[in-house]
Design a protein around this motif. Structure first.
Motif, mmCIF file in Angstrom:
data_model
loop_
_atom_site.group_PDB
_atom_site.id
_atom_site.type_symbol
_atom_site.label_atom_id
_atom_site.label_comp_id
_atom_site.label_asym_id
_atom_site.label_seq_id
_atom_site.Cartn_x
_atom_site.Cartn_y
_atom_site.Cartn_z
ATOM 1 N N THR A 1 -8.071 43.986 17.572
ATOM 2 C CA THR A 1 -8.977 42.900 17.949
ATOM 3 C C THR A 1 -8.964 42.675 19.455
ATOM 4 O OG1 THR A 1 -8.456 41.810 15.842
ATOM 5 C CG2 THR A 1 -9.601 40.497 17.490
ATOM 6 N N TYR B 1 -12.368 44.787 16.036
ATOM 7 C CA TYR B 1 -13.166 43.581 16.151
ATOM 8 C C TYR B 1 -13.271 43.171 17.619
ATOM 9 C CZ TYR B 1 -11.572 43.341 11.275
ATOM 10 O OH TYR B 1 -11.261 43.638 9.974
ATOM 11 N N GLY B 2 -14.483 42.865 18.069
ATOM 12 C CA GLY B 2 -14.636 42.367 19.428
ATOM 13 C C GLY B 2 -14.109 40.956 19.556
ATOM 14 N N LEU C 1 -21.904 41.019 23.676
ATOM 15 C CA LEU C 1 -20.960 41.985 23.118
ATOM 16 C C LEU C 1 -21.664 43.328 23.055
ATOM 17 C CD1 LEU C 1 -20.599 39.055 21.423
ATOM 18 C CD2 LEU C 1 -18.638 40.318 20.543
ATOM 19 N N ASP D 1 -21.137 47.652 22.561
ATOM 20 C CA ASP D 1 -20.352 48.861 22.336
ATOM 21 C C ASP D 1 -20.202 49.634 23.639
ATOM 22 O OD1 ASP D 1 -19.584 48.873 19.663
ATOM 23 O OD2 ASP D 1 -21.408 49.866 18.971
ATOM 24 N N GLN E 1 -16.211 51.846 20.201
ATOM 25 C CA GLN E 1 -17.240 51.036 19.552
ATOM 26 C C GLN E 1 -16.597 50.083 18.534
ATOM 27 O OE1 GLN E 1 -18.013 54.711 19.551
ATOM 28 N NE2 GLN E 1 -18.765 54.203 21.585
ATOM 29 N N PHE E 2 -17.246 48.948 18.362
ATOM 30 C CA PHE E 2 -16.755 47.951 17.432
ATOM 31 C C PHE E 2 -16.821 48.434 15.984
ATOM 32 C CE2 PHE E 2 -19.061 45.368 20.742
ATOM 33 C CZ PHE E 2 -17.935 44.847 21.370
ATOM 34 N N THR E 3 -15.828 48.048 15.203
ATOM 35 C CA THR E 3 -15.999 48.067 13.750
ATOM 36 C C THR E 3 -16.878 46.889 13.362
ATOM 37 O OG1 THR E 3 -13.816 49.051 13.454
ATOM 38 C CG2 THR E 3 -14.810 48.007 11.533
ATOM 39 N N ALA F 1 -18.473 43.642 15.744
ATOM 40 C CA ALA F 1 -18.499 43.067 17.083
ATOM 41 C C ALA F 1 -18.064 41.601 17.059
ATOM 42 C CB ALA F 1 -19.888 43.197 17.691
#
Length: 331
Positions: free
Chosen positions: A139, A160-161, A174, A176, A181-183, A185
């Motif tokens: 995270t 997680y962002g 937010l 990528d 890259q986010f799972t 965001a």
């Protein structure tokens, strides 16, 4: 009485100083261990930059609603818009604490490696005008309940962002990164009240832009994907969630979706949304949909120049022209 001011020159890097503007503390760890908690709380005015050897886990005080603990970047004086730069050196996060009543303001927080959290704080806290980036752990920003996150930039984060339990995330961007890259965001972690509003999200991978739990709302967000296979807004747990006046575009890869309800549990209210160029614009279990009004599938982009990052709105369907960045989703 005013909050007690402490000054920290992060560039010094040694446990020295008395915490005044003329003789600042040389490390944030020394400042926290040395400074006596103020009667109305403390503000640690941080300038310069530092590579941390360990995440901050002890504040040397117990912040309360009337005695908060604030970390704010400055140039020379409190609130002057300067920045404090905290790097984890690719090995550690910035802060890992469940303490409440923490304010992070005007900070650049980055390079946490695979540490679980780049920054973790407890409830009744706020994160304002911060940037968080370059993190491959679980995270980027992990917050407790009743927390405000506003005007922050989060990018190049794996996992997680932002993960928030309750409170609000407002006017953030937010995005990528090209490396990570986010799972997800922006993740509403539990079925408590979270309002996610007026944010801009840009996706390049296969993740979800906004994930809503029960009793959570996504309002007036602009979401753009570069032809990916993920989803714009999704529901994850039982309970009612709301998605209203959002613009979602570009989830056009195989399996890509605009706005998605849980297949069997989530009971969403959807109204006033606009979706363009998504393989599946809207997806829900009809027996669980509580309301669906004035949602539209657009025939052209609602964004001025989304491929180059400009998500200000133009006329498209029921979307009005002239909205400024972070004043979005107006119909």
């Amino acid at each position: 009485m005013a909050i007690t001011e402490h000054y920290v020159d992060l560039t010094i890097g040694t446990p020295t100083g008395t915490g005044t503007s003329g003789n600042p503390y040389g490390t944030i760890e020394f400042a926290l261990a040395t400074a006596v908690q103020g009667g109305n709380g403390d503000r640690f005015n941080c300038f310069g930059s530092v590579v941390l050897s360990a995440a901050i886990t002890s504040l040397g005080r117990t912040p309360t609603t009337s005695r908060p603990c604030c970390f704010q970047g400055i140039s020379t004086t409190p609130g002057d818009g300067g920045r404090g730069d905290f790097s984890g050196g690719g090995a550690v996060g910035f802060m890992n604490t469940s303490a409440s009543n923490i304010y992070l303001i005007d900070l650049d927080i980055h390079s946490g490696g695979v540490a679980s959290n780049l920054a973790q704080i407890g409830q009744r806290s706020a994160v304002l005008n911060c940037s968080l980036y370059d993190h491959q752990g679980t995270t980027g920003l992990n917050t407790g309940t009743r927390t405000l996150v506003k005007n922050c930039f989060v990018t190049d984060i794996a996992g997680y962002g932002i993960s928030i339990q309750s409170g609000s995330v407002h006017m953030c961007r937010l995005e990528d990164g090209l490396v990570s890259q986010f799972t997800i965001a922006l993740r509403c972690e539990s079925a408590q009240a979270v309002v996610v509003s007026s944010n801009e999200l840009i996706m390049r991978g296969s993740g979800t832009a906004i994930s809503l739990a029960g009793m959570c709302s996504a309002r007036q967000n602009s979401i753009y994907a570069h032809g990916t296979t993920g989803r714009g807004i999704g529901g994850t747990t039982s309970g009612v969630f709301e998605a209203s006046n959002n613009v979602v575009e570009g989830f056009s890869g195989v399996g890509g979706s605009g706005i998605v309800g849980s297949s069997s549990k989530s009971s969403p209210y959807w109204e006033g949304n606009a979706v363009f160029d998504c393989t599946t614009p809207y997806s829900f279990a009809s027996s669980h949909l509580k309301g669906m009004t004035d949602n539209e599938i657009l025939t052209s982009s609602a964004f001025r120049d989304a491929p180059n990052g400009d998500l200000s709105l133009v006329v498209s369907g029921n979307v009005r022209e002239g909205s400024l960045p972070n004043t979005i989703g107006l119909f």
